[in-house]
Design an enzyme around this catalytic site. Structure first.
Site, PDB file in Angstrom:
ATOM      1  N   ILE A   1     -14.537 135.225 -60.152  1.00  0.00           N
ATOM      2  CA  ILE A   1     -14.115 134.602 -58.889  1.00  0.00           C
ATOM      3  C   ILE A   1     -15.371 134.144 -58.141  1.00  0.00           C
ATOM      4  O   ILE A   1     -16.237 134.967 -57.857  1.00  0.00           O
ATOM      5  CB  ILE A   1     -13.340 135.600 -57.992  1.00  0.00           C
ATOM      6  CG1 ILE A   1     -12.242 136.288 -58.797  1.00  0.00           C
ATOM      7  CG2 ILE A   1     -12.765 134.901 -56.772  1.00  0.00           C
ATOM      8  CD1 ILE A   1     -11.600 137.461 -58.076  1.00  0.00           C
TER       9      ILE A   1
ATOM     10  N   GLU B   1     -14.053 153.933 -68.189  1.00  0.00           N
ATOM     11  CA  GLU B   1     -15.101 154.431 -69.075  1.00  0.00           C
ATOM     12  C   GLU B   1     -14.925 155.929 -69.306  1.00  0.00           C
ATOM     13  O   GLU B   1     -14.182 156.595 -68.575  1.00  0.00           O
ATOM     14  CB  GLU B   1     -16.461 154.149 -68.434  1.00  0.00           C
ATOM     15  CG  GLU B   1     -16.729 152.659 -68.372  1.00  0.00           C
ATOM     16  CD  GLU B   1     -18.104 152.320 -67.838  1.00  0.00           C
ATOM     17  OE1 GLU B   1     -18.996 153.178 -67.899  1.00  0.00           O
ATOM     18  OE2 GLU B   1     -18.258 151.182 -67.373  1.00  0.00           O
TER      19      GLU B   1
ATOM     20  N   ASP C   1     -19.203 151.951 -57.625  1.00  0.00           N
ATOM     21  CA  ASP C   1     -19.229 150.580 -58.172  1.00  0.00           C
ATOM     22  C   ASP C   1     -18.828 149.576 -57.083  1.00  0.00           C
ATOM     23  O   ASP C   1     -19.527 148.590 -56.841  1.00  0.00           O
ATOM     24  CB  ASP C   1     -18.249 150.505 -59.358  1.00  0.00           C
ATOM     25  CG  ASP C   1     -18.026 149.091 -59.836  1.00  0.00           C
ATOM     26  OD1 ASP C   1     -18.846 148.606 -60.628  1.00  0.00           O
ATOM     27  OD2 ASP C   1     -17.026 148.466 -59.416  1.00  0.00           O
TER      28      ASP C   1
ATOM     29  N   LYS D   1     -20.953 146.413 -54.872  1.00  0.00           N
ATOM     30  CA  LYS D   1     -20.444 145.040 -54.698  1.00  0.00           C
ATOM     31  C   LYS D   1     -20.271 144.727 -53.211  1.00  0.00           C
ATOM     32  O   LYS D   1     -20.565 143.614 -52.761  1.00  0.00           O
ATOM     33  CB  LYS D   1     -19.110 144.890 -55.425  1.00  0.00           C
ATOM     34  CG  LYS D   1     -19.215 145.038 -56.932  1.00  0.00           C
ATOM     35  CD  LYS D   1     -17.831 145.120 -57.558  1.00  0.00           C
ATOM     36  CE  LYS D   1     -17.906 145.279 -59.065  1.00  0.00           C
ATOM     37  NZ  LYS D   1     -16.612 145.640 -59.655  1.00  0.00           N
TER      38      LYS D   1
END
Ligand SMILES: NC(=O)c1ccc[n+]([C@@H]2O[C@H](COP(=O)([O-])OP(=O)(O)OC[C@H]3O[C@@H](n4cnc5c(N)ncnc54)[C@H](OP(=O)(O)O)[C@@H]3O)[C@@H](O)[C@H]2O)c1
Length: 433
Positions: A145, A199, A210, A214
């Site tokens: 995106i 994971e 994570d 971002k």
């Protein structure tokens, strides 16, 4: 002749000669980038000259042009005549030294590495500008995106005050599974791991690290605010149970891991946490590995960006788009016409309506005792919900609160957590509006 909007006000780009590309990391994204460039050759001025990966022999693919140099030596890449180094190995080291070395040796860099950019983005951007090189990192947030370029260029005319979104596909997959199948959190996680959506060690995803990296990048690009990943409030999704979706539904909501960066009264507030979102919000409709980002501008209002947040090809598209930008502008000071990014005081407290879930050993007077503590903290109740059909030894019920500061609720909950009728630790989630 029409002029591309993105070129207005920018320096002239270099003559259209072939750009020599060194790919470092030939895994999911690196392989997809090479394949995309190979299949679309003739449509772009990009030519892969080097592919670097540790133990490279096992990586060699027959469809890659014979002129490409395969190597496992990062120094060979730095000493090469490549114009652009594409860093796709992930992690902080040796990625950081590789990117520094490439910029210092007069090469532009494109990377998809969110940890690297969240931690060293400012330093690397300054280094790129000092050496007149381009640093592209559009693939770091929300995969395919083009949200970073939209915030950086398309919405630069506005003053953005909030960026909110669903940035982690693993959490989204797990929460969607609990919602649809009513399975427990451990079962949904095991399923996600078996299907390759989580994971073996899912800590970074589940506990918000994570998404926090971002979000720090989104805050820098969208809100022009420099915040370290460690300053982002992070709360895990591990405590969410199927019963929370039942109560959320009663409230016209569902539950998602929501990342929010906003500016308020000169301070920045950044958090990644499981939250209730109204069923009619675009955030509620996001499933699986899809990502969604909603930006709010002071003048333009809300703009929504959605699509594939991960995966080899969607991410490769973002990398190749950055490579084409590098081909147009390399040799120019890429950030020269952009607003300055400033440090900002970070506020970790936030006012919002709240959802509290309790699991208790039932006996008379429980709600009165909880309500007493909340009242002493000047917190107003909104509703009490209790679904029938549960064991009296582990009876779940929910209290929703009118908007209040979460620090107040946390200190009330510390008091409530001491009550001996609790069968489980209370769960708090903000209700996103
Ligand atoms: N996959 C996605 O959907 C996605 C989406 C957005 C961003 N990203 C980012 O893109 C980057 C690459 O991700 P990926 O999914 O492609 O990872 P990946 O499949 O694990 O590929 C990484 C490749 O780099 C190689 N490598 C690792 N360390 C190296 C080193 N020190 N020297 C040389 N080669 C090394 C690995 O070799 P081995 O085969 O020996 O491990 C592997 O081939 C990461 O920063 C990731 O966060 C990925």
């Amino acid at each position: 002749m029409a002029t591309a909007l993105s070129q207005i006000g920018r320096p002239e780009h270099r003559a259209e000669r072939q750009q020599r590309i060194a790919l470092v990391g030939f895994g999911t994204v690196g392989g997809a980038v090479a394949r995309l460039l190979h299949d679309r050759r003739g449509h772009h001025p990009l030519r892969v000259t080097h592919i670097c990966n540790r133990n490279v022999t096992r990586k060699k693919a027959g469809w890659v042009g014979r002129e490409v140099v395969w190597t496992d030596d990062l120094q060979q890449v730095l000493a090469s005549d490549a114009d652009v180094v594409v860093e796709l190995i992930g992690g902080l080291e040796p990625a950081h030294q590789l990117v520094r070395g490439a910029l210092q040796s007069g090469k532009s860099v494109v990377t998809a590495n969110k940890q690297l950019i969240a931690k060293f983005g400012r330093e690397l951007q300054e280094l790129a500008e000092a050496h007149g090189q381009y640093l592209g990192f559009g693939a770091c947030v929300a995969g395919g995106i083009p949200v970073l370029s939209a915030l950086q260029d398309g919405l630069v005319g506005d003053r953005l005050v909030q960026v909110r979104g669903i940035l982690n596909g693993t959490c989204n997959y797990i929460l969607s599974r609990i919602e649809r199948a009513g399975v427990s959190f451990p079962d949904a996680l095991a399923e996600a791991q078996q299907s390759g959506f989580a994971e073996a060690d899912p800590t970074d995803d589940l506990d918000g690290h994570d998404a926090a990296a971002k979000l720090a990048i989104l805050a820098r690009v969208g809100l022009k605010t420099d915040v370290a990943t460690e300053q982002v409030t992070r709360r895990t999704i591990r405590d969410i149970a199927a019963i929370d979706f039942e109560y959320a539904r009663e409230l016209g909501c569902t539950i998602r891991q929501i990342s929010t960066a906003k500016l308020l009264d000169g301070k920045a507030y950044l958090a990644v946490e499981p939250s209730l979102v109204a069923m009619n919000s675009p955030l509620a409709g996001v499933s699986g590995s899809q990502n969604l980002v909603v930006s709010t501008g002071e003048f333009g209002g809300e703009t929504t960006f959605g699509g594939h947040g991960a995966g080899g090809y969607p991410t490769a598209v973002a990398v190749v788009s950055d490579l084409l930008q590098a081909a147009h502008y390399c040799g120019c000071a890429a950030g020269a016409d952009r607003p300055a990014i400033a440090a900002c005081e970070v506020e970790s407290d936030q006012e919002a309506p709240q959802y509290l879930r309790f699991v208790v050993r039932d006996r008379p007077g429980i709600i009165a005792r909880i309500a007493g503590v909340l009242s002493r903290h000047h917190i107003n109740l909104d509703a009490v919900l209790q679904k029938p059909g549960h064991e009296k030894s582990a009876l779940p019920f929910v209290i929703t609160l009118e908007p209040c500061r979460q620090s107040l609720v946390e200190s009330a909950l510390q008091e409530i957590a001491k009550f001996d009728f609790l069968a489980d630790a209370p769960l708090r989630m903000p209700i996103v509006q």
